[in-house]
Design a protein around this motif. Sequence first.
Motif, PDB file in Angstrom:
ATOM      1  N   ASP A  14      -4.364  -1.411   1.592  1.00  0.00           N
ATOM      2  CA  ASP A  14      -2.710  -2.181   0.472  1.00  0.00           C
ATOM      3  C   ASP A  14      -1.461  -0.501   1.495  1.00  0.00           C
ATOM      4  O   ASP A  14      -0.229  -1.009   1.183  1.00  0.00           O
ATOM      5  CB  ASP A  14      -2.933  -1.338  -0.381  1.00  0.00           C
ATOM      6  CG  ASP A  14      -4.083  -2.935  -0.693  1.00  0.00           C
ATOM      7  OD1 ASP A  14      -4.301  -3.657  -0.034  1.00  0.00           O
ATOM      8  OD2 ASP A  14      -4.082  -3.008  -1.991  1.00  0.00           O
ATOM      9  N   HIS A  40      -7.332  -5.390  -4.820  1.00  0.00           N
ATOM     10  CA  HIS A  40      -6.750  -4.944  -3.580  1.00  0.00           C
ATOM     11  C   HIS A  40      -5.230  -6.213  -3.262  1.00  0.00           C
ATOM     12  O   HIS A  40      -5.745  -7.501  -4.212  1.00  0.00           O
ATOM     13  CB  HIS A  40      -7.592  -5.098  -2.022  1.00  0.00           C
ATOM     14  CG  HIS A  40      -8.637  -4.639  -1.896  1.00  0.00           C
ATOM     15  ND1 HIS A  40      -8.377  -3.004  -1.808  1.00  0.00           N
ATOM     16  CD2 HIS A  40      -9.546  -4.683  -1.878  1.00  0.00           C
ATOM     17  CE1 HIS A  40      -9.671  -2.821  -1.035  1.00  0.00           C
ATOM     18  NE2 HIS A  40     -10.740  -3.737  -1.632  1.00  0.00           N
ATOM     19  N   ARG A  41      -4.780  -5.380  -2.899  1.00  0.00           N
ATOM     20  CA  ARG A  41      -3.170  -6.815  -3.490  1.00  0.00           C
ATOM     21  C   ARG A  41      -3.734  -7.414  -1.723  1.00  0.00           C
ATOM     22  O   ARG A  41      -2.964  -8.292  -1.621  1.00  0.00           O
ATOM     23  CB  ARG A  41      -1.969  -5.850  -2.408  1.00  0.00           C
ATOM     24  CG  ARG A  41      -0.454  -6.514  -2.728  1.00  0.00           C
ATOM     25  CD  ARG A  41       1.249  -5.744  -2.493  1.00  0.00           C
ATOM     26  NE  ARG A  41       0.540  -5.161  -0.825  1.00  0.00           N
ATOM     27  CZ  ARG A  41       0.521  -5.223   0.016  1.00  0.00           C
ATOM     28  NH1 ARG A  41       1.260  -6.627  -0.262  1.00  0.00           N
ATOM     29  NH2 ARG A  41       0.614  -4.656   0.816  1.00  0.00           N
ATOM     30  N   LYS A  42      -4.105  -6.562  -0.617  1.00  0.00           N
ATOM     31  CA  LYS A  42      -3.431  -7.517   0.491  1.00  0.00           C
ATOM     32  C   LYS A  42      -5.150  -8.333   0.220  1.00  0.00           C
ATOM     33  O   LYS A  42      -6.450  -8.282  -0.402  1.00  0.00           O
ATOM     34  CB  LYS A  42      -4.633  -7.042   1.290  1.00  0.00           C
ATOM     35  CG  LYS A  42      -3.369  -6.309   2.261  1.00  0.00           C
ATOM     36  CD  LYS A  42      -2.552  -5.615   3.357  1.00  0.00           C
ATOM     37  CE  LYS A  42      -2.089  -4.473   3.228  1.00  0.00           C
ATOM     38  NZ  LYS A  42      -1.765  -3.517   5.414  1.00  0.00           N
ATOM     39  N   GLY A  74      -5.839 -11.822  -2.171  1.00  0.00           N
ATOM     40  CA  GLY A  74      -5.503 -10.958  -3.083  1.00  0.00           C
ATOM     41  C   GLY A  74      -4.974 -11.042  -4.082  1.00  0.00           C
ATOM     42  O   GLY A  74      -5.059 -11.592  -4.896  1.00  0.00           O
ATOM     43  N   ASP A  94      -2.074  -8.997   4.857  1.00  0.00           N
ATOM     44  CA  ASP A  94      -1.383  -9.043   3.800  1.00  0.00           C
ATOM     45  C   ASP A  94      -0.378 -10.661   2.980  1.00  0.00           C
ATOM     46  O   ASP A  94      -0.557 -11.841   3.790  1.00  0.00           O
ATOM     47  CB  ASP A  94      -0.043  -8.478   4.413  1.00  0.00           C
ATOM     48  CG  ASP A  94       1.160  -8.214   3.142  1.00  0.00           C
ATOM     49  OD1 ASP A  94       1.929  -9.021   3.493  1.00  0.00           O
ATOM     50  OD2 ASP A  94       1.309  -6.890   2.891  1.00  0.00           O
TER      51      ASP A  94
END
Length: 284
Positions: A14, A40-42, A74, A94
């Motif tokens: 991230d 995780h954001r991704k 994500g 992403d």
Amino acid sequence: MPILSAPRDWIDPDEISRPVVTFGAAMAEVGRIELAPHRHRKGQILLVQRGALSCEVEGGLWIVPPRSAVWIPGGALHAIKATGTLEGFAAFVDPAVSRGLPDVCCAVSVTPLLRELLVRSARLPALYEEGGANSRLITVLLDEIAAAEVEDLHLPMPTDARLRRIVDAMMASPADRGTLDVWAQRAGLSERTLARLMSRQTGMSFGRWRQQLGVVLAVKWLAGGGSIQQVAADLGYESVPSFVTMFRKALGTSPGRYMSERHGGRLGGAVGRGVSDAGKPRAR
């Protein structure tokens, strides 16, 4: 990214300002790895080349055998477990470029092209130069992830505390062939209540959920090197043929063929040890 060989090599994906970040992992005889629930954001796709992972995401458990992968959107809370030798790749995507990718967790089969794209992207430096060939590689990788065929290696997990206790006990003792009525009595529930809870919480009947538990455990144990005879016994089957029949109905092929196909294309040209339907090593 460099091949990860120990947890200390880890870099938070991230924090890397690239649309896709791919790690390779090669860990020999790791014993047991357990990653506590995290997110995780991704989004991420985890490809297993050798060994097997189990991944519990909110609402379900996925088993990832060799040459398969799991997609985790994500932000999804997930925990990962692995035992023995492990080889594979993890690509983190992403959200800005994840349009067209699944919005729920799912297990997927891996084509040779997708596998090679993950290998190639893992060779890029963390802050690879964008534009040109690198960007085209990443675009094709994303297209292949989106096109990957979903596999039925998912076990829905209930959230009701009473039902979760029963499910945990069944997972701990999969050879216990107790009936719906027996399990209901153990939990202090009526047979009707247990059946209703199971259907409402998992979308499956009690019998169908137990069969799916057998499928995912069989795949996990076979990927870990277990023989078909031993797996059948550990799942409580009185005979190997009855286990093979169940497996074939669930996944469309016999357990021996299923695993030999997944051990036939490891990285670096290595050939995995196949297992025949009789539970003996297949000649190479």
